[in-house]
Design an enzyme around this catalytic site. Structure first.
Site, PDB file in Angstrom:
ATOM      1  N   GLY A  62      10.850   3.810  -2.562  1.00 58.17           N
ATOM      2  CA  GLY A  62      11.563   4.694  -3.468  1.00 58.17           C
ATOM      3  C   GLY A  62      13.047   4.771  -3.172  1.00 58.17           C
ATOM      4  N   ASP A  81      13.176 -10.452  -6.507  1.00 61.76           N
ATOM      5  CA  ASP A  81      13.783  -9.176  -6.116  1.00 61.76           C
ATOM      6  C   ASP A  81      15.283  -9.387  -5.948  1.00 61.76           C
ATOM      7  OD1 ASP A  81      14.506  -6.730  -5.063  1.00 61.76           O
ATOM      8  OD2 ASP A  81      13.071  -6.763  -3.416  1.00 61.76           O
ATOM      9  N   SER A  83      10.001  -1.332   0.377  1.00 60.41           N
ATOM     10  CA  SER A  83      11.344  -0.916  -0.031  1.00 60.41           C
ATOM     11  C   SER A  83      12.014  -0.136   1.102  1.00 60.41           C
ATOM     12  CB  SER A  83      11.255  -0.107  -1.330  1.00 60.41           C
ATOM     13  OG  SER A  83      12.514   0.353  -1.759  1.00 60.41           O
ATOM     14  N   TYR A 114       1.087   5.514  -4.263  1.00 59.37           N
ATOM     15  CA  TYR A 114       1.009   5.297  -2.814  1.00 59.37           C
ATOM     16  C   TYR A 114      -0.300   5.805  -2.239  1.00 59.37           C
ATOM     17  CZ  TYR A 114       5.659   3.458  -2.895  1.00 59.37           C
ATOM     18  OH  TYR A 114       6.748   2.659  -3.158  1.00 59.37           O
ATOM     19  N   PHE A 156      14.295  -5.438 -13.549  1.00 56.34           N
ATOM     20  CA  PHE A 156      14.213  -3.994 -13.341  1.00 56.34           C
ATOM     21  C   PHE A 156      15.382  -3.379 -12.561  1.00 56.34           C
ATOM     22  CE2 PHE A 156       9.792  -5.689 -13.223  1.00 56.34           C
ATOM     23  CZ  PHE A 156       9.385  -5.251 -14.479  1.00 56.34           C
TER      24      PHE A 156
END
Length: 345
Positions: free
Chosen positions: A115, A289, A191, A127, A238
């Site tokens: 996040g 990514d 992340s 999660y 994204f």
């Protein structure tokens, strides 16, 4: 919508499974609303939009869970996931929740959700589901940390919370394996959670707490330089460079740039890992990514420092591919995580 945005939207839909595309696209819309240009964050709305689930003492898919307050001073909660007892006919009672683990060696995964340091929580539905899957795959206990989030709680709050959680896990007698009376700990996260796992592992090495392995899914690292992947993938799947810059500014100490070791662990200001006690690492990189090149540089930095690292570079995977079991990348990574954990147990 601008023409370039339409192209990116169409292209991402041809690569990403539809339900994953919908999930991540919804996150992107919400995230754009929650971030403010002045660096503040709409936490009240974020909590409203984040779909949460409660802990469940009644086993779901063979796993039960419960929430534990591990530091009252900062209201630090963790959610503990355990395999259901094979001979359990009734739902676990409060006395069963901290029953000693059953098995000669039982791995314990200390998990940090993603996040970008600002979003989600240990009780976010996505999660909760992921942690339950890890329990089933690895035959382990998972402790998911509800760390404090930026920008209200910037660096080093998330690292401090991870350190508190690691010490809590390491001191639980009911998590000790029968074979050697030790807690067999792994650190994991995606992340920002992968970033936290790295930094908690650094502290563990300095303190003598034994961590058997790090599992980093699309870990969030960066730096001042604009890499090839940041230039070519900006806004394509994204995430934009501007998004990432906002989160780093929200997390890093005021006045710091992205060469801070929290962002770029192998910058000249970072801690050398040569000859340092550090767990072996499984680093999973999604080739689509935006910060792929920083993740690859992280794995290379570990290797150059003489640390053991296994790299999974999935060239056609995007952010969030591991959240839904609808693609081969998901299943391959889950199998690899299971093998990585059980090789040490």
């Amino acid at each position: 919508m601008a023409a370039s945005d339409e192209v990116n939207l169409i292209e991402s839909r041809t690569v990403v499974p539809l339900n994953t595309w919908v999930l991540i696209s919804n996150f992107k819309v919400a995230y754009n609303i929650l971030r403010r240009p002045d660096g503040t964050f709409n936490r009240h709305l974020a909590e409203y939009l984040d779909r949460k689930v409660t802990a469940n003492a009644n086993p779901v898919d063979g796993v039960f869970s419960f929430d534990v307050l591990i530091d009252r001073r900062i209201n630090l909660l963790s959610r503990v996931y355990r395999p259901a007892y094979a001979d359990q006919e009734q739902p676990p009672s409060i006395l069963d929740l901290e029953k000693p683990v059953d098995g000669d060696i039982v791995p314990v995964i200390l998990f940090f959700h993603g996040g970008s340091f600002a979003h989600s929580s240990a009780n976010s539905a996505i999660y909760d589901t992921l942690c339950r899957r890890l329990v089933g795959l690895c035959k382990c206990v998972v402790v998911s940390v509800n760390y404090r989030r930026a920008p209200e709680n910037p660096y080093p709050c998330a690292y401090d919370d991870g350190w508190i959680a690691l010490n809590w896990v390491n001191s639980r007698s009911w998590l000790k394996s029968k074979k050697d009376s030790k807690v067999h700990i792994f650190l994991a996260g995606d992340s920002s959670g992968g970033n936290i796992a790295h930094n908690v592992a650094l502290r563990a090495g300095e303190s003598g707490i034994d961590v058997l392995g790090n599992i980093l899914l699309n870990p969030m690292f960066g730096g001042n330089e604009r890499t090839e992947s940041e230039k070519s993938l900006d806004g394509k799947y994204f995430v934009t460079v501007r998004d990432r810059d906002w989160y780093w500014k929200a997390f890093l100490p005021e006045g710091e740039d992205r060469e801070h070791p929290a962002c770029n662990p192998f910058s000249p200001r970072g801690k050398s890992l040569e000859g340092v006690s550090f767990p072996k690492s499984l680093v999973v990189v999604a080739g689509l990514d935006l910060i792929r090149d920083w993740q690859l540089a992280y794995a290379e930095g570990l290797k150059k420092a003489g640390q053991e690292v296994k790299l999974m570079h999935l060239e056609k995977a995007t952010v969030g591919f591991y959240l839904l079991p609808n693609n081969n990348h998901f299943h391959n990574v889950m199998d690899e995580i299971s093998a990585f954990v059980n090789a040490e147990c």
